[in-house]
Scaffold this active site. Structure first.
Site, short mmCIF file in Angstrom:
data_model
loop_
_atom_site.label_atom_id
_atom_site.label_comp_id
_atom_site.label_asym_id
_atom_site.label_seq_id
_atom_site.Cartn_x
_atom_site.Cartn_y
_atom_site.Cartn_z
N GLU A 25 0.84 -1.19 0.00
CA GLU A 25 0.00 0.00 0.00
C GLU A 25 0.89 1.25 0.00
O GLU A 25 2.05 1.20 0.43
CB GLU A 25 -0.87 -0.04 1.27
CG GLU A 25 -1.78 1.16 1.43
CD GLU A 25 -2.86 0.97 2.50
OE1 GLU A 25 -2.77 -0.02 3.27
OE2 GLU A 25 -3.78 1.80 2.56
N ASN A 172 -12.40 -1.33 -0.74
CA ASN A 172 -11.68 -1.98 0.35
C ASN A 172 -12.30 -1.55 1.67
O ASN A 172 -12.57 -0.36 1.87
CB ASN A 172 -10.21 -1.52 0.34
CG ASN A 172 -9.48 -1.92 1.63
OD1 ASN A 172 -9.18 -3.08 1.84
ND2 ASN A 172 -9.20 -0.94 2.48
N GLU A 173 -12.51 -2.47 2.54
CA GLU A 173 -13.04 -2.19 3.89
C GLU A 173 -14.12 -1.10 3.80
O GLU A 173 -14.05 -0.07 4.48
CB GLU A 173 -11.91 -1.79 4.85
CG GLU A 173 -10.96 -2.93 5.09
CD GLU A 173 -10.03 -2.77 6.30
OE1 GLU A 173 -9.99 -1.69 6.90
OE2 GLU A 173 -9.36 -3.76 6.64
N GLU A 305 -5.97 -9.31 3.56
CA GLU A 305 -5.16 -8.65 4.59
C GLU A 305 -5.13 -9.54 5.82
O GLU A 305 -6.19 -9.83 6.41
CB GLU A 305 -5.72 -7.27 4.95
CG GLU A 305 -5.50 -6.25 3.85
CD GLU A 305 -5.91 -4.83 4.23
OE1 GLU A 305 -5.78 -4.45 5.41
OE2 GLU A 305 -6.36 -4.10 3.32
N GLN A 354 2.15 -6.10 5.58
CA GLN A 354 2.34 -5.76 4.18
C GLN A 354 3.76 -6.11 3.78
O GLN A 354 4.59 -6.33 4.65
CB GLN A 354 2.07 -4.29 3.96
CG GLN A 354 0.65 -3.87 4.30
CD GLN A 354 0.32 -2.45 3.80
OE1 GLN A 354 1.10 -1.80 3.10
NE2 GLN A 354 -0.85 -1.96 4.20
O1 AHR Z 1 -2.83 -2.70 6.31
C1 AHR Z 1 -3.14 -1.51 6.95
C2 AHR Z 1 -4.61 -1.15 6.85
O2 AHR Z 1 -5.37 -2.09 7.54
C3 AHR Z 1 -5.21 -1.15 5.47
O3 AHR Z 1 -4.99 0.03 4.79
C4 AHR Z 1 -6.66 -1.33 5.75
O4 AHR Z 1 -7.35 -1.96 4.70
C5 AHR Z 1 -6.68 -2.12 7.05
O5 AHR Z 1 -7.52 -1.58 7.97
#
Ligand code: AHR
Length: 502
Positions: A25, A172-173, A305, A354
């Site tokens: 990210e 996303n989310e 994730e 990540q």
């Molecule tokens: O990985 C960090 C964050 O965690 C991401 O941006 C988000 O999708 C999640 O809450």
């Protein structure tokens, strides 16, 4: 003595390589510094991508990369990241650390990176603050080879041929940073947005990923599937979705406190591993809801994730989420990958969060220096499971261990596969901080003649630093005995062991 029984003839399903995927990210030093240093950097690079990092990731056999977020995805406007770099918009990354994002890493750079890595591409679109038109034009820009405004723009920017987008995430989310939506609202938006993720190339379809639940939010899974699950149909061959995501992070001390990445005791060790094991319940319970709509398992659970989320390293920007990675992370990785392997009928992709310098990373960098974390070594030791067939295995007499009643975990965790070359790949984790465990591996029919084995072991807090980069590393394991259809060895306390046998 623990006994690991393997029926190498009983194949239970294909472990998709994508289960070993990664996530990068625009957050902290993941993209900038970690991966991308720019063509003019003194750090050796190829078209701006760090050579040391790319080489390490290739050696680990990275199968897939998700980009550009995360929360950043729902604020990302892709047109800011194309064209001459001098004219690209500068903005503040409001989610992550309030630093300037100069957009020098954009669509072209992402595909360049994936080409260098030789991995599949997973692009996450913007539903939270974007429009249907913006998303549909991005898909056109990336994947359309004919004459069109976006294909022409791509060509003007120096890329003649369309790229291949293997997976596209529609938001996303969206229950949180991606728009604080209710499941009903998101589900309706999803149906609309995904319509315009056009399939320009019949031979290279884009797999569409619907935004799924946070941890144990089973209502989200149910509500979204109720509205969005559509079986294959002549007009939309893949239905509305190819996968539904799930996010779960391990916070040993809870979301507010999180806890140190490197300073912890036995109790926190077992607590962390018990929380990692909870992934199994999540996969099974969300999977049971998916089964009601999709009994043939046509759509995948996409755990895009996962990983450990601790307090940031002291003195670092709290918005950069930079943390160290110890043997505890290695065991969390091993246990979680075993769970994914064993549920490969439903879990079709997973991305650890990540890839570099953020949360549970496989690589850390500091200027020109790079270290591989214990988690890197686990991915390296597990790489032969990619695209292999899961086979039946179980540990007889696998006791539970832990501190107190609440945080109990099995002593050993394992998964076993048979790959295309006929090798049986065995991975075993010893979750005890103190007990070396003698193990007898028994095959149904195989009498091993070729064996390669390796081990990753150190005390629980051990980690690699820029001063001591090889404190934790994968080492050859030679101390084993073969007797007929059996291999006997000792799994050291706090270790990950892998065997490749034929
Ligand atoms: O990985 C960090 C964050 O965690 C991401 O941006 C988000 O999708 C999640 O809450």
């Amino acid at each position: 003595m623990a006994k690991l029984f393997i029926n190498e003839k009983n194949k239970k399903g294909r472990i998709k390589a994508e289960i070993y995927g990664h996530f990068a990210e625009h957050l902290g030093r993941c993209i900038y510094e970690g991966l991308y240093v720019g063509e003019d950097s003194e750090i050796p690079n190829v078209n701006g991508m760090r050579k040391d990092v790319v080489d390490a990731l290739k050696e680990m056999q990275i199968p897939l990369l998700r980009w550009p977020g995360g929360c950043f995805a729902d604020e990302y406007h892709w047109k800011d990241g194309i064209g001459p770099k001098e004219t690209r918009k500068k903005m503040i990354n409001t989610h992550w650390g309030g630093v300037v994002e100069d957009n020098s890493f954009g669509t072209h750079e992402f595909f360049e990176l994936c080409e260098q890595l030789g991995c599949k591409t997973y692009v996450n679109g913007n539903v939270g603050s974007g429009t249907v038109q913006e998303m549909s034009e991005w898909v056109e820009y990336m994947t359309f080879d004919g004459v069109s405004p976006m294909a022409d723009l791509r060509k003007q920017n120096g890329r003649e041929k369309a790229w291949k987008v293997d997976y596209f995430g529609v938001g996303n989310e969206n229950w949180g940073c991606g728009g604080s939506m209710t499941p009903e609202y998101y589900a309706n938006l999803y149906r609309r947005f995904q319509t315009y993720v056009r399939q320009y190339n019949a031979d290279k379809p884009i797999k569409k990923i619907c935004g799924g639940a946070n941890v144990a939010d089973y209502f989200w899974t149910e509500d979204v599937l109720k509205t969005c699950f559509a079986p294959p149909h002549p007009d939309f061959a893949h239905g509305y979705m190819d996968g539904l995501s799930l996010h779960y992070y391990v916070h040993p001390e809870g979301w507010e406190i999180k806890g140190s990445a490197t300073e912890f005791d036995d109790k926190v060790w077992y607590k962390t591993l018990a929380k990692a094991k909870y992934m199994e319940e999540l996969v099974e319970r969300h999977g049971a809801i998916m089964d009601q709509y999709d009994p043939d398992k046509k759509i995948g659970m996409i755990v895009d994730e996962w990983g450990c989320w601790f307090s940031v390293e002291p003195g670092t920007n709290p918005g950069f989420l930079y943390q160290q990675s110890t043997m505890r992370d290695a065991l969390v990785a091993g246990v979680t990958l075993d769970i994914f392997n064993k549920h490969c009928d439903r879990v079709q992709m997973a991305c650890i969060a990540q890839m570099i310098n953020v949360l549970q990373s496989v690589v850390l960098t500091e200027g020109e220096k790079m270290v591989l974390t214990p988690t890197y070594h686990v991915f390296h030791m597990y790489k032969h499971h990619q695209d292999a067939d899961l086979v039946e295995s179980f540990v007889e007499g696998n006791k539970t261990i832990g501190v107190g009643e609440e945080y109990q975990v099995p002593l050993l965790s394992e998964s076993v596969s048979v790959d295309k070359e006929g090798y049986v790949n065995i991975t075993i984790n010893n979750l005890s901080v103190s007990e070396n465990v003698p193990v007898e591996v028994a095959f149904a029919e195989l009498t091993p003649s070729e064996i390669e084995a390796s081990v990753l072991t150190q005390e629980m807090r051990a980690h690699n630093t820029f001063e001591d980069p090889e404190k934790v590393k994968e080492e050859e394991l030679t101390d084993f005995v073969v007797e007929d259809r059996k291999i006997k060895f000792t799994a050291p306390a706090c270790s990950v062991v892998s065997f490749r046998v034929r």
